[in-house]
Scaffold this active site. Structure first.
Site, mmCIF file in Angstrom:
data_model
loop_
_atom_site.group_PDB
_atom_site.id
_atom_site.type_symbol
_atom_site.label_atom_id
_atom_site.label_comp_id
_atom_site.label_asym_id
_atom_site.label_seq_id
_atom_site.Cartn_x
_atom_site.Cartn_y
_atom_site.Cartn_z
ATOM 1 N N ASP A 85 44.912 37.674 40.445
ATOM 2 C CA ASP A 85 43.539 37.339 40.787
ATOM 3 C C ASP A 85 43.421 37.629 42.283
ATOM 4 O O ASP A 85 44.169 37.047 43.093
ATOM 5 C CB ASP A 85 43.278 35.848 40.484
ATOM 6 C CG ASP A 85 41.820 35.464 40.705
ATOM 7 O OD1 ASP A 85 41.222 35.939 41.697
ATOM 8 O OD2 ASP A 85 41.284 34.676 39.916
ATOM 9 N N ASN A 112 40.031 47.892 42.568
ATOM 10 C CA ASN A 112 38.961 48.088 41.594
ATOM 11 C C ASN A 112 38.258 46.790 41.202
ATOM 12 O O ASN A 112 37.072 46.799 40.873
ATOM 13 C CB ASN A 112 39.558 48.760 40.348
ATOM 14 C CG ASN A 112 38.632 48.680 39.168
ATOM 15 O OD1 ASN A 112 37.657 49.413 39.069
ATOM 16 N ND2 ASN A 112 38.915 47.752 38.253
ATOM 17 N N LYS A 145 45.832 44.279 53.057
ATOM 18 C CA LYS A 145 46.615 43.628 54.108
ATOM 19 C C LYS A 145 48.026 43.332 53.601
ATOM 20 O O LYS A 145 49.016 43.555 54.300
ATOM 21 C CB LYS A 145 45.898 42.320 54.489
ATOM 22 C CG LYS A 145 46.386 41.674 55.746
ATOM 23 C CD LYS A 145 45.428 40.552 56.103
ATOM 24 C CE LYS A 145 46.017 39.671 57.166
ATOM 25 N NZ LYS A 145 45.197 38.501 57.422
ATOM 26 N N TYR A 176 25.015 42.124 45.416
ATOM 27 C CA TYR A 176 25.999 43.144 45.026
ATOM 28 C C TYR A 176 26.014 44.284 46.054
ATOM 29 O O TYR A 176 27.074 44.708 46.518
ATOM 30 C CB TYR A 176 25.657 43.673 43.631
ATOM 31 C CG TYR A 176 26.623 44.688 43.083
ATOM 32 C CD1 TYR A 176 27.916 44.312 42.718
ATOM 33 C CD2 TYR A 176 26.252 46.024 42.913
ATOM 34 C CE1 TYR A 176 28.810 45.247 42.194
ATOM 35 C CE2 TYR A 176 27.136 46.963 42.395
ATOM 36 C CZ TYR A 176 28.413 46.569 42.032
ATOM 37 O OH TYR A 176 29.293 47.496 41.528
ATOM 38 N N LYS A 180 28.923 45.892 48.572
ATOM 39 C CA LYS A 180 29.363 47.294 48.524
ATOM 40 C C LYS A 180 29.067 48.021 49.850
ATOM 41 O O LYS A 180 29.811 48.910 50.260
ATOM 42 C CB LYS A 180 28.729 48.009 47.327
ATOM 43 C CG LYS A 180 29.204 47.461 45.965
ATOM 44 C CD LYS A 180 30.723 47.600 45.788
ATOM 45 C CE LYS A 180 31.188 47.177 44.395
ATOM 46 N NZ LYS A 180 32.642 47.274 44.213
HETATM 47 N N1 LIG Z 1 30.584 50.280 35.875
HETATM 48 C C1 LIG Z 1 29.783 50.725 36.811
HETATM 49 O O1 LIG Z 1 28.715 51.261 36.512
HETATM 50 C C2 LIG Z 1 30.157 50.599 38.242
HETATM 51 C C3 LIG Z 1 29.432 51.349 39.175
HETATM 52 C C4 LIG Z 1 29.805 51.287 40.518
HETATM 53 C C5 LIG Z 1 30.863 50.500 40.905
HETATM 54 N N2 LIG Z 1 31.540 49.764 39.965
HETATM 55 C C6 LIG Z 1 32.670 48.972 40.446
HETATM 56 O O2 LIG Z 1 33.782 49.269 39.638
HETATM 57 C C7 LIG Z 1 34.696 48.187 39.689
HETATM 58 C C8 LIG Z 1 35.127 47.851 38.273
HETATM 59 O O3 LIG Z 1 34.032 47.305 37.569
HETATM 60 P P1 LIG Z 1 33.685 47.668 36.051
HETATM 61 O O4 LIG Z 1 32.315 48.233 36.056
HETATM 62 O O5 LIG Z 1 34.771 48.419 35.420
HETATM 63 O O6 LIG Z 1 33.525 46.187 35.448
HETATM 64 P P2 LIG Z 1 34.412 45.312 34.455
HETATM 65 O O7 LIG Z 1 34.621 46.035 33.166
HETATM 66 O O8 LIG Z 1 33.765 43.996 34.430
HETATM 67 O O9 LIG Z 1 35.800 45.221 35.212
HETATM 68 C C9 LIG Z 1 35.973 44.407 36.339
HETATM 69 C C10 LIG Z 1 37.424 44.114 36.496
HETATM 70 O O10 LIG Z 1 37.594 43.286 37.651
HETATM 71 C C11 LIG Z 1 38.342 42.151 37.283
HETATM 72 N N3 LIG Z 1 38.115 40.990 38.122
HETATM 73 C C12 LIG Z 1 36.996 40.254 38.296
HETATM 74 N N4 LIG Z 1 37.226 39.239 39.149
HETATM 75 C C13 LIG Z 1 38.517 39.352 39.525
HETATM 76 C C14 LIG Z 1 39.349 38.614 40.390
HETATM 77 N N5 LIG Z 1 38.924 37.529 41.044
HETATM 78 N N6 LIG Z 1 40.641 39.028 40.556
HETATM 79 C C15 LIG Z 1 41.104 40.107 39.904
HETATM 80 N N7 LIG Z 1 40.372 40.823 39.038
HETATM 81 C C16 LIG Z 1 39.087 40.453 38.874
HETATM 82 C C17 LIG Z 1 37.961 41.881 35.834
HETATM 83 O O11 LIG Z 1 38.939 41.042 35.258
HETATM 84 P P3 LIG Z 1 38.572 39.934 34.151
HETATM 85 O O12 LIG Z 1 38.534 40.696 32.845
HETATM 86 O O13 LIG Z 1 39.704 38.974 34.245
HETATM 87 O O14 LIG Z 1 37.257 39.346 34.530
HETATM 88 C C18 LIG Z 1 37.976 43.307 35.301
HETATM 89 O O15 LIG Z 1 39.266 43.721 35.041
HETATM 90 C C19 LIG Z 1 33.977 47.062 40.405
HETATM 91 O O16 LIG Z 1 34.404 47.039 41.751
HETATM 92 C C20 LIG Z 1 32.511 47.479 40.315
HETATM 93 O O17 LIG Z 1 31.749 46.920 41.349
HETATM 94 C C21 LIG Z 1 31.200 49.796 38.663
#
Ligand SMILES: NC(=O)c1ccc[n+]([C@@H]2O[C@H](COP(=O)([O-])OP(=O)(O)OC[C@H]3O[C@@H](n4cnc5c(N)ncnc54)[C@H](OP(=O)(O)O)[C@@H]3O)[C@@H](O)[C@H]2O)c1
Length: 320
Positions: A85, A112, A145, A176, A180
């Protein structure tokens, strides 16, 4: 249209964007069994990056929080799940110890893990801002870090999954986008600071791709998590279904994983990888970035002429 900048500026820029090769990495550039840590590997983009790295013969330390996700990830070849986490320093310290003890070193980090909320700024509780910043900003800060000494031993790479929301902000996306935007500043500072150590720093800016993030945002607004999604009123369920439908219409994040491979293994990684799923999102992002340039430049004692701006942009484009 294009009120502030001449067509030529945009033409140069778009030709460059369109002509850019996809983020292909040659076999020589990808040395097998280099180890990479991916945070938030349980779903969406992190899961896809984990799969692609592992399929390319790299070793992935896949960060996840829940037992079932850790078990799933451990079933994959070339993957070792790590309980991580990014808001828990003890987890981070344990991950550093484990990866150090494993003895294969660490070539790369993909920051990520990410979360979102969606509400007007004046109606957003401070706790929601803390929640998003803790994961999206402090997460990469804590992880980099902690792992920089290991990365520096290998002159490795670290990349963060930012977003086109690091350039675009608007109604209800403020929290959000704030997180970012912060990643953009953080990346530039860290890249300059780590240059001497040989660690290369980049940021990947995806547009909308299929993942669990939107469902989680809807559930968060209802005070629920994904695990409590069975426990909704009919109205809440309808809202969630709509979001699931929208998510299903999006592309799989394969192109984001390709960009991560490039950032991790190409001889010359790019500082920024915009990975838009379509031309509209690419244009919206470039336009948002240029809008700020136009607004900064407008009506002040040191304003540039359109020709000067055009030349400046042509120079910058040529440098990429
Ligand atoms: N999908 C898009 O359209 C999109 C676009 C631009 C940027 N992003 C960025 O891409 C990244 C991945 O997001 P995603 O879209 O793939 O969403 P996602 O399917 O919800 O995946 C997010 C991941 O982050 C983990 N996470 C959340 N809180 C955490 C914590 N405190 N410690 C460690 N892991 C944690 C989640 O784990 P849990 O399953 O345990 O919650 C999950 O594995 C994010 O940074 C998001 O902002 C996504």
């Amino acid at each position: 249209m294009h009120k502030h900048l001449p067509i030529t500026v945009l033409t140069v820029l778009f030709i460059c964007v369109l002509a850019a090769a996809p983020h292909a990495v040659s076999a020589q550039e990808q040395e097998a069994q280099k180890a990479v840590l991916v945070t938030g590997a349980s779903s969406g983009i992190g899961r896809k990056i984990t799969e692609v790295l592992a399929a390319n013969g790299h070793f992935v330390y896949a960060g996840a929080r829940k037992d079932k996700d850790l078990a799933e990830l451990n079933k994959m070849d070339n993957v070792e799940a790590v309980r991580l986490d990014v808001t828990v320093q003890d987890d981070i310290d344990a991950a550093v110890a484990r990866i150090t003890e494993a003895g294969r070193g660490l070539h790369g980090v993909v920051n990520n893990a990410g979360v979102g909320v969606f509400s007007p700024m004046n109606e957003t509780p401070e706790a929601d801002i803390d929640f998003v910043f803790d994961v999206n900003i402090y997460g990469p800060y804590r992880i980099n870090k902690a792992f920089t000494p290991l990365l520096a031993e290998n002159k490795g790479r670290t990349t963060t999954i930012g977003s086109i929301a690091g350039f675009i902000s608007g109604r209800r996306s403020g929290t959000y986008s704030m997180s970012k935007f912060a990643i953009e500043a953080y990346t530039d500072a860290l890249a300059a600071e780590l240059a001497e150590s040989g660690v290369l720093v980049s940021v990947i800016e995806p547009g909308g791709f299929k993942s669990k993030i939107r469902e989680k945002v809807v559930l968060h607004a209802m005070g629920k998590t994904l695990d409590q999604a069975g426990d909704l009123t009919a109205e809440e369920q309808e809202q969630l279904n709509k979001m699931k439908e929208r998510n299903e219409s999006l592309k799989e994040p394969d192109e984001v994983a390709e960009a991560a491979l490039h950032a991790l293994f190409a001889e010359k990684p790019k500082p920024r990888y915009m990975v838009a799923p379509d031309a509209e999102e690419a244009e919206a992002t470039i336009r948002a970035a240029l809008t700020r340039v136009a607004q900064l430049n407008a009506d002040q004692p040191y304003s540039y002429t359109l020709e000067q701006l055009n030349n400046m942009l042509a120079e910058l484009v040529a440098e990429q």
